[in-house]
Scaffold this motif. Structure first.
Motif, mmCIF file in Angstrom:
data_model
loop_
_atom_site.group_PDB
_atom_site.id
_atom_site.type_symbol
_atom_site.label_atom_id
_atom_site.label_comp_id
_atom_site.label_asym_id
_atom_site.label_seq_id
_atom_site.Cartn_x
_atom_site.Cartn_y
_atom_site.Cartn_z
ATOM 1 N N THR A 62 0.825 -1.207 0.000
ATOM 2 C CA THR A 62 0.000 0.000 0.000
ATOM 3 C C THR A 62 0.862 1.260 0.000
ATOM 4 O OG1 THR A 62 -1.636 -1.233 1.258
ATOM 5 C CG2 THR A 62 -1.969 1.129 1.081
ATOM 6 N N ALA A 99 -2.135 3.487 5.131
ATOM 7 C CA ALA A 99 -1.509 2.186 4.891
ATOM 8 C C ALA A 99 -1.333 1.422 6.206
ATOM 9 C CB ALA A 99 -0.161 2.368 4.202
ATOM 10 N N THR A 103 -4.627 1.854 -5.837
ATOM 11 C CA THR A 103 -4.880 0.579 -5.156
ATOM 12 C C THR A 103 -5.800 -0.389 -5.896
ATOM 13 O OG1 THR A 103 -6.698 1.582 -3.931
ATOM 14 C CG2 THR A 103 -4.550 1.606 -2.887
ATOM 15 N N SER A 129 -8.849 -0.871 1.430
ATOM 16 C CA SER A 129 -8.300 0.355 0.842
ATOM 17 C C SER A 129 -9.399 1.332 0.451
ATOM 18 C CB SER A 129 -7.461 0.036 -0.394
ATOM 19 O OG SER A 129 -6.403 -0.805 -0.061
#
Lengths: 159, 179
Positions: free
Chosen positions: A112, A145, B126, B151
């Protein structure tokens, strides 16, 4: 592997039936992308092979394994933020790290940050958004993240 | 071909050095060398068959995906609907984050909201489908699905915060175009 081969063949066939020219163009584009990936990909594997051989077996697991806790997260987030690795290379790299004891939540933090945070590309981002926006976006993404990693650790433990 | 060698000069130098190491390590560091080589071989041969197939899929994806269809909706639809369109558009892209900035500029000029521009950047980083196919291939469905689902709310929250912070004086500059 067999599934992927099967899937690719089916899509190729379908695509070919609908439009020959488009299909050839697509295959060419794909192979070109592959050729462009190959040299940096092999380089990363070479460096990784040396690093893994140099590191004592348990060290990686201790630093980035399931029981590494917050330290592991911060190491992964730090590396992910600074590194400039194309996404297509980061996944094979992550697969090798997993095999060597790195945990899934730590990998999610690494991936991420690698994708969302870019310290090295900050000057480029600044050109578009200005310093304030660029820095705050990166800081928020860094925190995000870590949150993703923490949730991952919680859920992964339950499964 | 010459161009190709020049572009990846650094990589080819490293690969050549590695080939020399592979041919000669037996004379000076047999134990270490064979560990390095077995590390390399196990990773390389496992992946080298896999990756070209994925890129063929991505190439087909590139030629068939109707990006223009989606681009038409950007900016004209606001709010949550607009967010869905920018996420869809982002999912169809390929490439690194800095490639998304020029697109963000275009979205901004087309009238997309600050929030949707950052949602675009979040989805771009992402949720790109070609990237997800790699992720699923190498790390598995379970990981990929979980990471994506986690995400999504995170980058939406980031976009909302960015909008709150910068709404009034938000601006994207058209520098580095054409690079």
């Amino acid at each position: 592997m067999e599934e992927l081969l099967f899937l690719t063949l089916i899509f190729l066939l379908l695509s070919f039936v609908f439009n020959k020219r488009k299909t050839l163009l697509g295959v060419k584009m794909g192979l070109k992308m592959f050729m462009n990936l190959l040299p940096p990909f092999v380089t990363v594997l070479i460096i990784l092979s040396f690093v893994l051989a140099l590191l004592p077996g348990e060290l990686l697991e201790k630093l980035l394994g399931a029981d590494s806790g917050i330290t592991g997260f911060f190491i992964a987030a730090g590396l992910g933020s600074v590194a400039l690795i194309p996404g297509f290379i980061s996944y094979p790299l992550a697969a090798v790290l997993l095999k060597n004891g790195v945990s899934y939540p730590v990998i999610s933090v690494f991936i991420t940050t690698l994708m969302m945070v870019g310290i090295v590309t900050l000057p480029i981002e600044k050109n578009f958004f200005g310093w304030r926006v660029a820095i705050i976006r990166n800081v928020l993404s860094f925190i995000g993240a870590l949150i993703i990693g923490a949730c991952m650790a919680l859920i992964w433990g339950l499964l | 071909m010459k161009n190709y060698l020049m572009t990846y000069k650094k990589d080819f130098i490293i690969i050549a050095a590695f080939a020399i190491f592979a041919a000669t390590y037996n004379f000076y560091t047999p134990a270490f060398g064979s560990t390095v080589l077995s590390n390399f071989e196990s990773a390389f041969f496992e992946m080298i068959a896999f990756i070209p197939l994925m890129f063929i899929l991505i190439g087909l994806f590139e030629v068939w995906v109707p990006r223009e269809l989606i681009e038409r909706h950007i900016g004209t639809e606001s709010g949550a609907r607009g967010s869905v369109w920018v996420i869809l558009l982002a999912m169809l892209q390929v490439g690194p984050l800095y490639g998304a900035f020029p697109v963000a500029f275009l979205l901004w000029r087309k009238g997309a909201s600050t929030r949707n521009i950052f949602i675009y950047l979040g989805a771009f980083t992402t949720m790109k489908i070609p990237m997800l196919s790699f992720e699923i291939g190498f790390l598995g469905w379970r990981f990929s699905l979980m990471r994506t689902l986690l995400s999504l709310p995170v980058f939406i929250i980031i976009a909302v915060i960015m909008e709150k912070l910068f709404e009034r004086d938000f601006e994207i500059y058209e520098i580095n175009k054409g690079k």
